[in-house]
Design an enzyme around this catalytic site. Structure first.
Site, short mmCIF file in Angstrom:
data_model
loop_
_atom_site.label_atom_id
_atom_site.label_comp_id
_atom_site.label_asym_id
_atom_site.label_seq_id
_atom_site.Cartn_x
_atom_site.Cartn_y
_atom_site.Cartn_z
N PRO A 233 10.09 39.38 -74.43
CA PRO A 233 10.39 39.23 -73.01
C PRO A 233 9.69 40.31 -72.18
O PRO A 233 10.18 41.42 -72.04
CB PRO A 233 11.91 39.37 -72.95
CG PRO A 233 12.25 40.23 -74.13
CD PRO A 233 11.24 39.92 -75.19
N ASP A 406 8.60 45.65 -72.97
CA ASP A 406 9.46 44.75 -73.75
C ASP A 406 10.90 45.04 -73.33
O ASP A 406 11.42 46.13 -73.60
CB ASP A 406 9.26 45.03 -75.23
CG ASP A 406 10.08 44.10 -76.13
OD1 ASP A 406 11.01 43.44 -75.62
OD2 ASP A 406 9.80 44.06 -77.34
N HIS A 407 11.53 44.07 -72.67
CA HIS A 407 12.87 44.30 -72.11
C HIS A 407 13.93 44.51 -73.19
O HIS A 407 15.03 44.99 -72.91
CB HIS A 407 13.27 43.15 -71.21
CG HIS A 407 14.03 43.57 -69.99
ND1 HIS A 407 15.00 44.55 -70.03
CD2 HIS A 407 13.96 43.18 -68.69
CE1 HIS A 407 15.51 44.73 -68.82
NE2 HIS A 407 14.90 43.91 -67.98
N ARG A 408 13.62 44.15 -74.43
CA ARG A 408 14.56 44.40 -75.53
C ARG A 408 14.66 45.89 -75.85
O ARG A 408 15.65 46.34 -76.45
CB ARG A 408 14.14 43.63 -76.78
CG ARG A 408 14.12 42.13 -76.63
CD ARG A 408 13.49 41.47 -77.84
NE ARG A 408 12.10 41.90 -78.05
CZ ARG A 408 11.34 41.47 -79.05
NH1 ARG A 408 11.82 40.60 -79.93
NH2 ARG A 408 10.10 41.89 -79.17
N VAL A 409 13.64 46.65 -75.45
CA VAL A 409 13.57 48.07 -75.77
C VAL A 409 13.67 48.94 -74.52
O VAL A 409 14.37 49.96 -74.50
CB VAL A 409 12.26 48.39 -76.53
CG1 VAL A 409 12.18 49.88 -76.89
CG2 VAL A 409 12.13 47.53 -77.77
#
Length: 434
Positions: A233, A406-409
């Protein structure tokens, strides 16, 4: 016993290889460490070396042919041996991306790990004199060093390597005497500054189009982008930086350095980004399946355009290196990347990447994250723009940066704070000394 020559995994991500050129032909005598062939991996052209002494027989892969890792491509027959019995697979050590040593048996993907070809009718082979112990010892040398030595007529056995484990590298060949007189070994000239994709010239055949098979590097790019833009994402943050002070500092440094090397704007961005990452470890990270890896070391990948694609050589410990060291190393890596002569350890393991299209007069763009990294910085051109300062309109050198996260990180605020620190360092280069 006869020894099977396999298509080896010459890079950590290699799944298949294209045999570019055979250096040894059917019936040639070979020794351990000799280059049998050049193989195009997913990123570079690597040397496939002999794992046994003897004679090369049963060559089954032609130049230009692509075969999977683990495929049998030839056989090395021992001195005085006839071909007929099933050959034995060697177990050479190969380095994985994690730095562990593994055997070829572990890295092959074919069932049973050893491919056995149907036994052909026995063929008589002339006996080959057994090599001496000194001759049989493998020579540790980088592919580039081997090529330079071959072109210059230098015997690698006479050199003491300064690389890891005594490996002979390029600098060991500089200034080596060739023949009767001492002369510096010629280092390949850099390739074109901006290589373009290898698109064939249109032929007047009347056909409306032409299908061109994917090269190994283009296949890898396709897989990597599909693995990035789909599952990862992305979000993007853009800022504009006043580069006036950085430009003045660069001009002063280049006057001081003279012919010893020039500092580019990209070198300054790499250095500033590396230092900013030491203050914002959340952006110096990898996303793994069940955890996030936050790196204590900073290894910056620098995107380099090569014929038919893109590759990111890595400046390791970029935060600890001077601008001059970064500039020289980047130039060397980029040159060898365009010649397809990078080793796997030179283009893997980056913790953050920088992509610069400023030299093409691109004002702003967004870059695709290179998994498992959590961010990549897109750098635009440095150009004169009108800026309002103290009520007056002035011409200032400006540059746009876009951070892909990366929106997960990395959360939005985390990325924004990193970009703010980076901007402050570029607008006030003395801040990099703090």
């Amino acid at each position: 016993m006869a020894t099977t020559v396999f298509m080896e995994a010459l890079s950590p991500t290699m799944e298949e290889g294209r045999l570019v050129k055979w250096h040894k032909r059917e019936g040639d005598a070979v020794k351990v460490g000799d280059t049998l062939a050049e193989v195009e991996t997913d990123k570079a052209i690597m040397d496939l070396q002999a794992r046994a002494d003897g004679m090369l027989r049963q060559v089954s892969v032609a130049e230009g042919q692509t075969v999977p890792v683990g495929k049998e491509i030839a056989v090395i027959v021992a001195p005085g041996e006839t071909v007929g019995a099933a050959p034995v697979a060697p177990a050479p050590a190969a380095t994985t991306g994690s730095g562990k040593r593994e055997t070829l048996k572990d890295s092959l993907t074919v069932a049973g790990n050893v491919a056995t070809a149907p036994a052909p009718p026995p063929v008589a082979v002339a006996a080959i004199p057994a090599p001496t112990t000194a001759d049989a010892a493998p020579i540790k040398a980088s592919p580039l060093a081997r090529r330079i030595a071959k072109e210059a007529g230098v015997d690698l056995k006479r050199l003491t390597g300064s690389g890891p484990g005594g490996r002979v590298i390029r600098r060991d060949l500089e200034g080596v005497a060739v023949g009767r007189e001492a002369a510096p070994v010629a280092v390949p000239a850099p390739a074109a500054t901006f290589p373009v994709s290898r698109v064939p010239s249109p032929e007047r055949t009347g056909a409306p189009y032409e299908d061109v098979p994917l090269t190994q590097i283009r296949k890898t790019i396709a897989k990597r982008l599909a693995a990035s833009l789909g599952p990862v994402p992305h979000y993007f943050l853009t800022t504009e930086v006043d580069m006036e002070r950085a430009a003045e500092a660069r001009e002063a440094l280049n006057r001081e350095l003279g012919d010893e090397g020039r500092i580019s704007f990209n070198d300054i961005v790499v250095k500033a980004a590396a230092l900013a990452l030491t203050r914002h470890r959340a952006c110096n990270a990898w996303f793994q399946d069940d955890h996030i890896r936050y790196w204590n070391e900073v290894h910056v990948g620098v995107a380099v355009a090569v014929e038919d694609g893109l590759i990111t050589p890595v400046i390791r410990h970029a935060d600890r290196k001077s601008l001059r060291e970064i500039g020289l190393e980047t130039h060397d890596l980029a040159q060898r990347a365009r010649n397809r002569r990078l080793r796997p350890e030179e283009y893997t393991g980056s913790t953050f990447s920088v992509s610069n299209l400023g030299m093409f007069d691109i004002d702003q763009f967004t870059a695709v994250i290179n998994p498992p990294e959590a961010a990549i910085l897109a750098v635009g051109s440095v150009a004169q723009k009108p800026v309002v300062a103290d009520g007056a309109i002035l011409a200032r050198r400006r540059m746009r940066l876009t951070l892909s996260c990366d929106h997960r990180v990395i959360d939005g605020a985390t990325g924004a704070v990193f970009l703010k620190t980076l901007k402050q360092m570029l607008e006030n280069p003395l801040a990099m000394l703090l």
